[in-house]
Write an enzyme that holds these catalytic residues in place. Structure first.
Site, short mmCIF file in Angstrom:
data_model
loop_
_atom_site.label_atom_id
_atom_site.label_comp_id
_atom_site.label_asym_id
_atom_site.label_seq_id
_atom_site.Cartn_x
_atom_site.Cartn_y
_atom_site.Cartn_z
N HIS A 1 0.84 -1.19 0.00
CA HIS A 1 0.00 0.00 0.00
C HIS A 1 0.88 1.25 0.00
O HIS A 1 2.01 1.20 0.49
CB HIS A 1 -0.90 -0.02 1.25
N ASP B 1 -11.82 1.36 -1.57
CA ASP B 1 -10.83 2.08 -0.76
C ASP B 1 -11.52 2.70 0.46
O ASP B 1 -11.32 3.87 0.77
CB ASP B 1 -10.17 3.16 -1.62
#
Lengths: 306, 306
Positions: free
Chosen positions: B149, B269
């Protein structure tokens, strides 16, 4: 222009000797192999430009201006030998925005140049600097598209410092040039000069695919920046991209989907890629006839007034 | 885990106060709004992870290891409340590769975690460092996918230094995380650990669109690096991407065209984008039924052994 070979060294020094010799010979040729390759690929017309980095890497402003002017005079002579096959982009020393604006105007007026191709920052200076507004104003007034071509990083990011393989054409150039284009966009250049046309190669340095995220994250984190349109909109109103250097159909279709078929132009990254490869790619790409006509010639005719 | 709010400050400090309050409340909620949103969007199952930057930004290795372990114990408790709706990714302090490997193994074995999500570099250290081979070997042995990430830059590149709006989620994260993933690829991590599975969010940080160019330019400028496959091939053999944070159909179709439908996973997300928006996007995307089934659940079931 043998002197320009000196500036091209950084871009060819890692090539095997035979490849390098062939590349330099192709760069120097305007009448033989270049036209033969165009004929073989059914390419009618190309706009020629000085290869990177050219005068963007020359720290001496006066020398850079003199050589850029000589380059433009030389290119005008070469394309005059084949006026139905070649057009020219001006090569500009960007050290002095006013001088760059004058040289752009001279080459458009006297030589019929179609715009200018600039190889990125000039010794670390980026063109969102307000000092360049004078240059952008002239480009807009002349309706002269400006092609922003990659440069090596002015300063290699710490992220890529230990990995030379990622610093150049394989990855770093897209970061450098995409980042520079975004500095122009988020710096408000297109708001101040709404008629300005910016061209990016290498499938837009992959920025078209980030359009949705630009809008989403800029809305959440504007950092005090205000723009007249969502960032994504400038990819239709002001930014044009070419396929030069990226011969992949799914990526082409994605870019057309993001930007519309009006803003995507077929181009060959000659001689860094072969005309035959690029033509085979575009011939095989699953485009409908109307889109193909736009991408292969209609958009170029309109944008560059051919 | 209120202590983690401290680490999240860098990611929320630029938000308007109301948005920030709402975001932090959603991050802390595991039972109410999160599940209601999943239900509304017909999302059956999600894998939860610690939000960025977490322990990747904690310079004290021992503190980071203790807090990461507490985080994993906490997450295991929370998902145990809804075992049919939630799975977990381990949060790992990456300061000591051997300890990270042990904690990954513990959480996979004891808690059934599906892999780990790592928020980028640890205080400027990237995981192509050979010291991390021990970690990658364990991830491969456990068949535990590792989600890389974004992080903020360890050192902001000169290119983006004067433009804060481009340093984070709007652009810089993709450069940072994409560059990190390429350091792993070109550093030979997938050659040394061919069973390793790396997951990238944000439509693969836009790397899928660069596949053709990676191959073309790496072949011309290998800089002494050798790989067992062309770079593009690792985007099918080892790299998986999610749609989290990028809700644009042309870009999705381009990514599927580049990577194949087996390697692209729908994801939200959350709470940085709304589940409703992400679900509306995927529901409207022009996918055939087989591709839709793969992207929406088949690939996740296979990759994470759900």
């Amino acid at each position: 222009m043998p002197v320009f070979s000196e500036y091209a060294k950084a871009f060819t020094q890692h090539l095997p000797p035979d490849d390098r010799r062939e590349l330099l010979a192709r760069l120097d040729d305007f009448d033989e192999q270049r036209i033969a390759d165009m004929d073989a690929g059914h390419v009618d017309y190309v706009i020629l430009s000085q290869s990177a980095p050219g005068m963007q890497a020359e720290p001496d402003a006066r020398l850079a201006q003199r050589l850029a002017t000589e380059n433009n005079d030389f290119l005008a002579e070469r394309i005059a030998q084949h006026p139905r096959r070649f057009g020219g982009f001006a090569h500009l020393a960007m050290h002095d925005p006013a001088q760059a604006a004058r040289e752009l105007e001279r080459t458009v007026r006297d030589y019929g140049f179609k715009g200018a191709l600039i190889n990125g920052h000039t010794c670390g200076r980026y063109y969102d600097d307000r000092a360049y507004d004078e240059f952008w104003a002239r480009a807009e007034a002349l309706d002269a598209p400006i092609y922003l071509h990659p440069a090596n990083f002015a300063e290699v990011p710490a992220l890529l410092q230990p990995v030379p393989v990622l610093q150049g054409a394989t990855f770093g150039w897209s970061v450098e040039t995409g980042g520079h284009a975004l500095r122009l966009l988020f710096g408000g250049v297109f708001d101040r000069f709404p008629g300005l046309k910016l061209v990016l190669g290498h499938m837009g340095e992959f920025l078209p695919f980030m359009r949705w995220r630009f809008d989403s994250r800029f809305a959440a984190y504007p950092h005090g920046v205000t723009l007249r349109q969502p960032p994504s909109a400038y990819f239709r109103s002001n930014i044009y991209i070419t396929t030069a250097g990226v011969c992949s159909a799914p990526t082409l279709l994605g870019a057309i989907g993001e930007m519309g078929a009006d803003n995507v132009l077929f181009s060959v990254d000659y001689p860094y890629e072969s005309t035959a490869d690029a033509c085979a790619f575009i011939d095989a790409a699953p485009l409908d006839a109307a889109t193909r006509a736009q991408v292969c010639h209609g958009n170029a005719r309109r944008l560059f007034k051919l």
